[in-house]
Design an enzyme around this catalytic site. Sequence first.
Site, PDB file in Angstrom:
ATOM      1  N   GLY A  56      -0.480   2.174   2.037  1.00 59.04           N
ATOM      2  CA  GLY A  56       0.393   1.107   2.544  1.00 59.04           C
ATOM      3  C   GLY A  56       0.316  -0.120   1.649  1.00 59.04           C
ATOM      4  N   ILE A  60      -0.962  -3.428   2.223  1.00 63.78           N
ATOM      5  CA  ILE A  60      -2.285  -4.073   2.112  1.00 63.78           C
ATOM      6  C   ILE A  60      -3.320  -3.039   1.667  1.00 63.78           C
ATOM      7  CG2 ILE A  60      -4.092  -5.382   3.315  1.00 63.78           C
ATOM      8  CD1 ILE A  60      -1.980  -6.480   5.207  1.00 63.78           C
ATOM      9  N   GLY A  69       3.505   4.148   4.459  1.00 65.92           N
ATOM     10  CA  GLY A  69       2.927   4.051   3.112  1.00 65.92           C
ATOM     11  C   GLY A  69       3.675   4.972   2.158  1.00 65.92           C
ATOM     12  N   LEU A  86      -7.161   0.746   8.262  1.00 71.96           N
ATOM     13  CA  LEU A  86      -5.900  -0.009   8.179  1.00 71.96           C
ATOM     14  C   LEU A  86      -4.707   0.809   8.655  1.00 71.96           C
ATOM     15  CD1 LEU A  86      -7.720  -1.815   6.344  1.00 71.96           C
ATOM     16  CD2 LEU A  86      -5.737  -2.196   4.927  1.00 71.96           C
ATOM     17  N   THR A 133      -0.563   6.026  17.188  1.00 69.89           N
ATOM     18  CA  THR A 133      -1.362   5.793  15.972  1.00 69.89           C
ATOM     19  C   THR A 133      -2.351   4.669  16.221  1.00 69.89           C
ATOM     20  OG1 THR A 133       0.696   6.159  14.801  1.00 69.89           O
ATOM     21  CG2 THR A 133      -1.168   5.438  13.474  1.00 69.89           C
ATOM     22  N   ALA A 174      -8.538  -3.258  11.117  1.00 67.91           N
ATOM     23  CA  ALA A 174      -7.476  -4.228  10.853  1.00 67.91           C
ATOM     24  C   ALA A 174      -6.669  -4.459  12.122  1.00 67.91           C
ATOM     25  CB  ALA A 174      -6.565  -3.702   9.754  1.00 67.91           C
ATOM     26  N   TYR A 221       2.894  -3.447  21.558  1.00 68.67           N
ATOM     27  CA  TYR A 221       2.205  -3.298  20.271  1.00 68.67           C
ATOM     28  C   TYR A 221       0.997  -4.243  20.241  1.00 68.67           C
ATOM     29  CZ  TYR A 221       1.567  -3.977  15.217  1.00 68.67           C
ATOM     30  OH  TYR A 221       1.042  -4.102  13.952  1.00 68.67           O
TER      31      TYR A 221
END
Length: 327
Positions: A10, A12, A36, A76, A95, A117, A149
Amino acid sequence: MKALVTGGAGFIGSHLVDGLLGRGHSVTVVDDLSTGVCDNLAHLQPDEPLEVIVDSVLNESLVDELVAGADVIFHLAAAVGVQWVLDHPIRSLETNLRGTEVVLAAADRHRRKVLVASTSEVYGKNDSGPLREDDDRILGSSKVSRWLYATAKAADEALALAYAQERGLPTVVVRFFNTIGPRQTGRYGMVVPRFVDQALSDEPITVYGDGQQTRCFTYVGDVVRSVITLTETPACWGDVFNVGRDREISMDGLAQLVVDLTGSRSKIVHVPYDEAYRGGFEDMRRRVPDVSRLRRTIGYAPDTGLEEALFRIIAAHPRQPSTFRVP
Ligand code: UDP
């Protein structure tokens, strides 16, 4: 050190991989390429100590094996971007909730350090700013995907902290605030790559709402440096850190800055929220981090200026401006 980076393909994640390799560590990436892309790692040389596995963090036996072989895990892998979350509510919840559960349980079995993260989204519509890590979260209805979220990410945080508290596992939570840099795509809604793409094609720059809402943008290189340093700092374990820069700009101001830096002929237009996103969307007026905890703990907080960050993004863009104002 051997690092496992989930979500390493991805935006970051791939910069984090660069940072870890640059410090001489070896890295394994697991990424399901939902958002990603392998291209984000394509600049790396074949002889780098890097392994990329295309799979999901929901694959428990794989994650168990990878965690066992790592010294530290940077988790992450997550649904990213307001637009992506609105378009894929089930997948983003799965996820974020299940993925973190799987990673933390494996880290606990093998007693490994884990950085989880999270996001400034967990503060919800608390726009009192500057937001401190222990401030209240203010959320709307669970029918609004954005708040769901935020709730899932807060549950991830709570689980990471519970493992630290109850099992003595070295876990740390980082809340990223509007991170920007090369390789970020505007496909999932993020404002800076969208404005830069629009400016470099001389298309209208689409400011949503009245353009007076503000954000603080942080250069990805600063974020990566903070994150790596945190995992090297024992005082961080069992705690939550805002990772961001505390200088605010309005979306009108950002649009103008992008136009000025690129010399674009784009017009700045205002688009009502209900045209930009589907119904029931809520935006926050302001989101500013208080980064004193980060600064106190690692002696540093992100400091690359917005103009410099935009300059690097524009310089890395495949379409180059005819004039380019160097800050
Ligand atoms: N935004 C905008 N134009 C766009 C995309 C986003 O004006 O083309 C606005 C968006 O409504 C929000 C701000 O820019 O007020 C930041 O949006 P982004 O999705 O990048 O991050 P977040 O809302 O999560 O801070």
